[in-house]
Scaffold this motif. Structure first.
Motif, PDB file in Angstrom:
ATOM      1  N   LEU A   1       2.647  62.912 -54.537  1.00 22.88           N
ATOM      2  CA  LEU A   1       1.587  62.769 -53.547  1.00 22.88           C
ATOM      3  C   LEU A   1       0.291  62.293 -54.201  1.00 22.88           C
ATOM      4  O   LEU A   1      -0.375  61.388 -53.692  1.00 22.88           O
ATOM      5  CB  LEU A   1       1.353  64.105 -52.825  1.00 22.88           C
ATOM      6  N   LEU A   2      -0.042  62.881 -55.351  1.00 22.25           N
ATOM      7  CA  LEU A   2      -1.262  62.473 -56.068  1.00 22.25           C
ATOM      8  C   LEU A   2      -1.165  61.032 -56.551  1.00 22.25           C
ATOM      9  O   LEU A   2      -2.147  60.293 -56.502  1.00 22.25           O
ATOM     10  CB  LEU A   2      -1.533  63.415 -57.242  1.00 22.25           C
ATOM     11  N   GLU A   3       0.004  60.634 -57.035  1.00 24.83           N
ATOM     12  CA  GLU A   3       0.171  59.266 -57.507  1.00 24.83           C
ATOM     13  C   GLU A   3       0.087  58.273 -56.351  1.00 24.83           C
ATOM     14  O   GLU A   3      -0.475  57.191 -56.488  1.00 24.83           O
ATOM     15  CB  GLU A   3       1.509  59.122 -58.237  1.00 24.83           C
ATOM     16  N   LYS A   4       0.642  58.657 -55.208  1.00 25.38           N
ATOM     17  CA  LYS A   4       0.685  57.750 -54.061  1.00 25.38           C
ATOM     18  C   LYS A   4      -0.661  57.687 -53.335  1.00 25.38           C
ATOM     19  O   LYS A   4      -1.169  56.604 -53.069  1.00 25.38           O
ATOM     20  CB  LYS A   4       1.780  58.223 -53.099  1.00 25.38           C
ATOM     21  N   ASP A   5      -1.215  58.854 -53.026  1.00 25.04           N
ATOM     22  CA  ASP A   5      -2.409  58.892 -52.178  1.00 25.04           C
ATOM     23  C   ASP A   5      -3.669  59.343 -52.909  1.00 25.04           C
ATOM     24  O   ASP A   5      -4.726  59.456 -52.287  1.00 25.04           O
ATOM     25  CB  ASP A   5      -2.177  59.852 -50.997  1.00 25.04           C
ATOM     26  N   GLY A   6      -3.593  59.614 -54.198  1.00 29.42           N
ATOM     27  CA  GLY A   6      -4.723  60.159 -54.938  1.00 29.42           C
ATOM     28  C   GLY A   6      -5.961  59.283 -54.915  1.00 29.42           C
ATOM     29  O   GLY A   6      -7.084  59.781 -54.845  1.00 29.42           O
ATOM     30  N   LYS A   7      -5.786  57.991 -54.944  1.00 31.86           N
ATOM     31  CA  LYS A   7      -6.930  57.077 -54.987  1.00 31.86           C
ATOM     32  C   LYS A   7      -7.630  56.960 -53.633  1.00 31.86           C
ATOM     33  O   LYS A   7      -8.814  56.650 -53.565  1.00 31.86           O
ATOM     34  CB  LYS A   7      -6.481  55.697 -55.471  1.00 31.86           C
ATOM     35  N   THR A   8      -6.877  57.224 -52.570  1.00 34.89           N
ATOM     36  CA  THR A   8      -7.473  57.064 -51.233  1.00 34.89           C
ATOM     37  C   THR A   8      -7.965  58.378 -50.623  1.00 34.89           C
ATOM     38  O   THR A   8      -8.734  58.351 -49.671  1.00 34.89           O
ATOM     39  CB  THR A   8      -6.443  56.436 -50.268  1.00 34.89           C
ATOM     40  N   MET A   9      -7.535  59.517 -51.158  1.00 37.44           N
ATOM     41  CA  MET A   9      -7.967  60.789 -50.566  1.00 37.44           C
ATOM     42  C   MET A   9      -9.366  61.164 -51.048  1.00 37.44           C
ATOM     43  O   MET A   9      -9.798  60.702 -52.108  1.00 37.44           O
ATOM     44  CB  MET A   9      -6.949  61.907 -50.847  1.00 37.44           C
ATOM     45  N   PRO A  10     -10.061  61.994 -50.283  1.00 37.48           N
ATOM     46  CA  PRO A  10     -11.405  62.432 -50.683  1.00 37.48           C
ATOM     47  C   PRO A  10     -11.379  63.123 -52.047  1.00 37.48           C
ATOM     48  O   PRO A  10     -10.401  63.773 -52.415  1.00 37.48           O
ATOM     49  CB  PRO A  10     -11.813  63.408 -49.578  1.00 37.48           C
ATOM     50  N   GLU A  11     -12.467  62.960 -52.782  1.00 37.87           N
ATOM     51  CA  GLU A  11     -12.593  63.492 -54.146  1.00 37.87           C
ATOM     52  C   GLU A  11     -12.290  64.992 -54.200  1.00 37.87           C
ATOM     53  O   GLU A  11     -11.569  65.453 -55.085  1.00 37.87           O
ATOM     54  CB  GLU A  11     -14.003  63.204 -54.672  1.00 37.87           C
ATOM     55  N   ALA A  12     -12.825  65.762 -53.274  1.00 35.75           N
ATOM     56  CA  ALA A  12     -12.623  67.214 -53.271  1.00 35.75           C
ATOM     57  C   ALA A  12     -11.143  67.559 -53.056  1.00 35.75           C
ATOM     58  O   ALA A  12     -10.597  68.447 -53.734  1.00 35.75           O
ATOM     59  CB  ALA A  12     -13.486  67.867 -52.203  1.00 35.75           C
ATOM     60  N   ASP A  13     -10.490  66.872 -52.140  1.00 38.74           N
ATOM     61  CA  ASP A  13      -9.057  67.109 -51.892  1.00 38.74           C
ATOM     62  C   ASP A  13      -8.224  66.763 -53.122  1.00 38.74           C
ATOM     63  O   ASP A  13      -7.299  67.498 -53.493  1.00 38.74           O
ATOM     64  CB  ASP A  13      -8.570  66.278 -50.703  1.00 38.74           C
ATOM     65  N   ARG A  14      -8.555  65.636 -53.741  1.00 31.34           N
ATOM     66  CA  ARG A  14      -7.815  65.210 -54.933  1.00 31.34           C
ATOM     67  C   ARG A  14      -7.960  66.245 -56.045  1.00 31.34           C
ATOM     68  O   ARG A  14      -6.985  66.641 -56.677  1.00 31.34           O
ATOM     69  CB  ARG A  14      -8.293  63.842 -55.410  1.00 31.34           C
ATOM     70  N   ARG A  15      -9.212  66.722 -56.278  1.00 32.44           N
ATOM     71  CA  ARG A  15      -9.440  67.739 -57.322  1.00 32.44           C
ATOM     72  C   ARG A  15      -8.690  69.035 -57.013  1.00 32.44           C
ATOM     73  O   ARG A  15      -8.115  69.651 -57.905  1.00 32.44           O
ATOM     74  CB  ARG A  15     -10.936  68.013 -57.483  1.00 32.44           C
ATOM     75  N   ASN A  16      -8.701  69.436 -55.740  1.00 35.94           N
ATOM     76  CA  ASN A  16      -7.963  70.644 -55.336  1.00 35.94           C
ATOM     77  C   ASN A  16      -6.464  70.492 -55.594  1.00 35.94           C
ATOM     78  O   ASN A  16      -5.812  71.410 -56.095  1.00 35.94           O
ATOM     79  CB  ASN A  16      -8.217  70.974 -53.863  1.00 35.94           C
TER      80      ASN A  16
END
Length: 175
Positions: free
Chosen positions: A80-95
């Motif tokens: 999920l992080l590899e696929k959507d990590g660049k497009t998700m909000p910074e806070a969500d990605r860090r979480n």
């Protein structure tokens, strides 16, 4: 120099003693009965060993499933992080990254703990089996009047007729 002389003297004395004893020992050599036993085979093939293995597998199956589930969760989160990590909000990605790191730590801890527990259980079962095997070997040795029974692993050569491993495995199966 003195040390070499003492060594030769000791070696010569030992040879003389062996030569004098070997003449009288020859008469008893035919009466000695020696057997060998393959302890590795007993630990792998005997009925108690097979039962112990199945018991341990059954005991650790739920933990193994749990660890595999953790691994699949971590893999899904990583994907999920590899696929959507660049497009998700910074806070969500860090979480999600923090969740992944925590999950990986927990996975490694659970794996290490299971390995340690499994090793302890296997050692307990092996110790119990070795005790049972020793008793069976002693019973066979006394019943068949063996003078000496040796473990197979250190022997360079042995005759197959000296191997009592099958008798020990059968004796353990009868229990």
């Amino acid at each position: 120099m003195k040390h070499k002389f003492q060594w030769r003297r000791t070696l010569t004395a030992a040879c003389i003693v062996l030569a004098s004893v070997s003449g009288s020992f020859g008469a008893y050599a035919n009466d000695i009965k020696i057997g060998v036993v393959d302890t590795e085979r007993i630990l792998a093939e005997s009925a108690p060993a097979v039962r112990a293995l199945k018991k341990i597998e059954k005991e650790f199956l739920p933990r193994d499933k749990e660890i595999k589930e953790m691994a699949s969760q971590a893999k899904a989160l990583q994907e999920l992080l590899e696929k959507d990590g660049k497009t998700m909000p910074e806070a969500d990605r860090r979480n999600k990254e923090r969740d992944l790191a925590n999950l990986n730590r927990e996975y490694q801890r659970a794996q290490r703990q299971m390995r340690e527990d499994l090793s302890l259980r296997q050692n307990d079962e092996v110790a119990t089996l070795q005790l049972s095997a020793s008793k069976a070997i002693q019973i066979i040795a006394e019943a068949e009047k063996y003078d000496l029974i040796l473990p197979l692993r250190d022997l360079v050569y042995r005759s197959q007729r000296m191997d009592i491993t099958d008798k020990v495995i059968k004796a353990l199966a009868d229990k």
